[in-house]
Write a protein that holds these residues in place. Structure first.
Motif, PDB file in Angstrom:
ATOM      1  N   LYS A 134       0.845  -1.200   0.000  1.00  0.00           N
ATOM      2  CA  LYS A 134       0.000   0.000   0.000  1.00  0.00           C
ATOM      3  C   LYS A 134       0.872   1.239   0.000  1.00  0.00           C
ATOM      4  N   ASN A 135       0.506   2.187  -0.852  1.00  0.00           N
ATOM      5  CA  ASN A 135       1.149   3.494  -0.893  1.00  0.00           C
ATOM      6  C   ASN A 135       0.089   4.538  -0.569  1.00  0.00           C
ATOM      7  N   LYS A 136       0.484   5.796  -0.518  1.00  0.00           N
ATOM      8  CA  LYS A 136      -0.469   6.855  -0.186  1.00  0.00           C
ATOM      9  C   LYS A 136      -1.559   6.981  -1.244  1.00  0.00           C
ATOM     10  N   HIS A 137      -1.194   6.942  -2.529  1.00  0.00           N
ATOM     11  CA  HIS A 137      -2.173   7.154  -3.595  1.00  0.00           C
ATOM     12  C   HIS A 137      -2.297   5.970  -4.550  1.00  0.00           C
ATOM     13  N   SER A 138      -1.626   4.860  -4.276  1.00  0.00           N
ATOM     14  CA  SER A 138      -1.693   3.696  -5.154  1.00  0.00           C
ATOM     15  C   SER A 138      -1.333   2.440  -4.369  1.00  0.00           C
ATOM     16  N   ASN A 139      -1.602   1.292  -4.976  1.00  0.00           N
ATOM     17  CA  ASN A 139      -1.273   0.008  -4.373  1.00  0.00           C
ATOM     18  C   ASN A 139      -0.693  -0.915  -5.442  1.00  0.00           C
ATOM     19  N   TYR A 140       0.211  -1.790  -5.040  1.00  0.00           N
ATOM     20  CA  TYR A 140       0.657  -2.866  -5.904  1.00  0.00           C
ATOM     21  C   TYR A 140      -0.148  -4.107  -5.539  1.00  0.00           C
ATOM     22  N   TYR A 141      -0.566  -4.854  -6.556  1.00  0.00           N
ATOM     23  CA  TYR A 141      -1.386  -6.034  -6.293  1.00  0.00           C
ATOM     24  C   TYR A 141      -0.903  -7.223  -7.120  1.00  0.00           C
ATOM     25  N   ILE A 142      -1.283  -8.408  -6.658  1.00  0.00           N
ATOM     26  CA  ILE A 142      -1.139  -9.643  -7.435  1.00  0.00           C
ATOM     27  C   ILE A 142      -2.519 -10.285  -7.487  1.00  0.00           C
ATOM     28  N   ALA A 143      -2.749 -11.086  -8.521  1.00  0.00           N
ATOM     29  CA  ALA A 143      -4.049 -11.721  -8.676  1.00  0.00           C
ATOM     30  C   ALA A 143      -3.885 -13.067  -9.374  1.00  0.00           C
ATOM     31  N   VAL A 144      -4.832 -13.955  -9.109  1.00  0.00           N
ATOM     32  CA  VAL A 144      -4.896 -15.248  -9.776  1.00  0.00           C
ATOM     33  C   VAL A 144      -6.245 -15.343 -10.487  1.00  0.00           C
ATOM     34  N   PRO A 145      -6.268 -15.101 -11.804  1.00  0.00           N
ATOM     35  CA  PRO A 145      -7.498 -15.279 -12.577  1.00  0.00           C
ATOM     36  C   PRO A 145      -7.619 -16.737 -13.009  1.00  0.00           C
ATOM     37  N   LEU A 146      -8.859 -17.232 -13.035  1.00  0.00           N
ATOM     38  CA  LEU A 146      -9.136 -18.620 -13.407  1.00  0.00           C
ATOM     39  C   LEU A 146     -10.203 -18.659 -14.506  1.00  0.00           C
ATOM     40  N   PRO A 147      -9.832 -18.284 -15.751  1.00  0.00           N
ATOM     41  CA  PRO A 147     -10.819 -18.210 -16.832  1.00  0.00           C
ATOM     42  C   PRO A 147     -11.359 -19.574 -17.247  1.00  0.00           C
ATOM     43  N   LEU A 148     -12.674 -19.638 -17.430  1.00  0.00           N
ATOM     44  CA  LEU A 148     -13.376 -20.810 -17.962  1.00  0.00           C
ATOM     45  C   LEU A 148     -14.069 -20.336 -19.231  1.00  0.00           C
TER      46      LEU A 148
END
Length: 168
Positions: A134-148
């Protein structure tokens, strides 16, 4: 008391008041956005496909979230995809990805998305997302998408992907 002491006292009072203020509360609805990189890792179908083996596919998700409350919102994501193989590259697909986002707490978010691809495929994509910095005006994220996916006279497919990016 000298003028210097008055100015010093005034400065200390103003400085104390400025630091004592609490940040304004977040109001809803609230709009947020994000950009990222998507790497499909493996696709299971009649013929399984591993990214990075014979070809490379990368997506560039761009999204906007409209949070109705701190817990639930609507999201629209657009994902152009590039395919590189045999020494050439091309845009292979454009994914339109509307859905619902749900804040799960502790930096986790679930997105349930419908999927409509220009390749003629369609389906659903559940996504689990985690803010990792978390930053003051932004965030870094990771994600796991599972497309069907289904459609376009091709067999059912299920993919495991990895996404990372910046939300703001």
């Amino acid at each position: 008391m000298s003028l210097r002491n008055y100015l010093l006292a005034a400065f200390i009072c103003l400085n104390t008041l400025a630091h004592a203020q609490t940040p304004a509360p977040v109001t809803y609805p609230r709009v947020t956005g994000y950009v990222g990189l998507l790497h499909p890792i493996i696709t299971f179908s009649k013929q399984n496909t591993v990214n990075f083996k014979d070809s490379y596919v990368v997506g560039f998700p761009l999204g906007i979230n409209l949070w109705k409350t701190p817990k639930v919102g609507f999201s629209l994501e657009i994902v152009p995809q590039i395919l590189a193989e045999k020494g050439t590259s091309r845009m292979s697909n454009l994914l339109i990805h509307p859905g619902v986002v749900v804040a799960l707490g502790k930096g986790y978010t679930f997105a349930g998305r419908a999927a409509f691809e220009t390749s003629g495929r369609y389906g659903v994509t559940p996504v689990l997302n985690k803010v990792v910095k978390k930053n003051k005006h932004s965030n870094y994220y990771i994600a796991v998408p599972l497309p069907l996916r289904v459609g376009n006279s091709r067999p059912l497919s299920f993919t495991i992907g990895f996404q990372f990016g910046l939300s703001f």
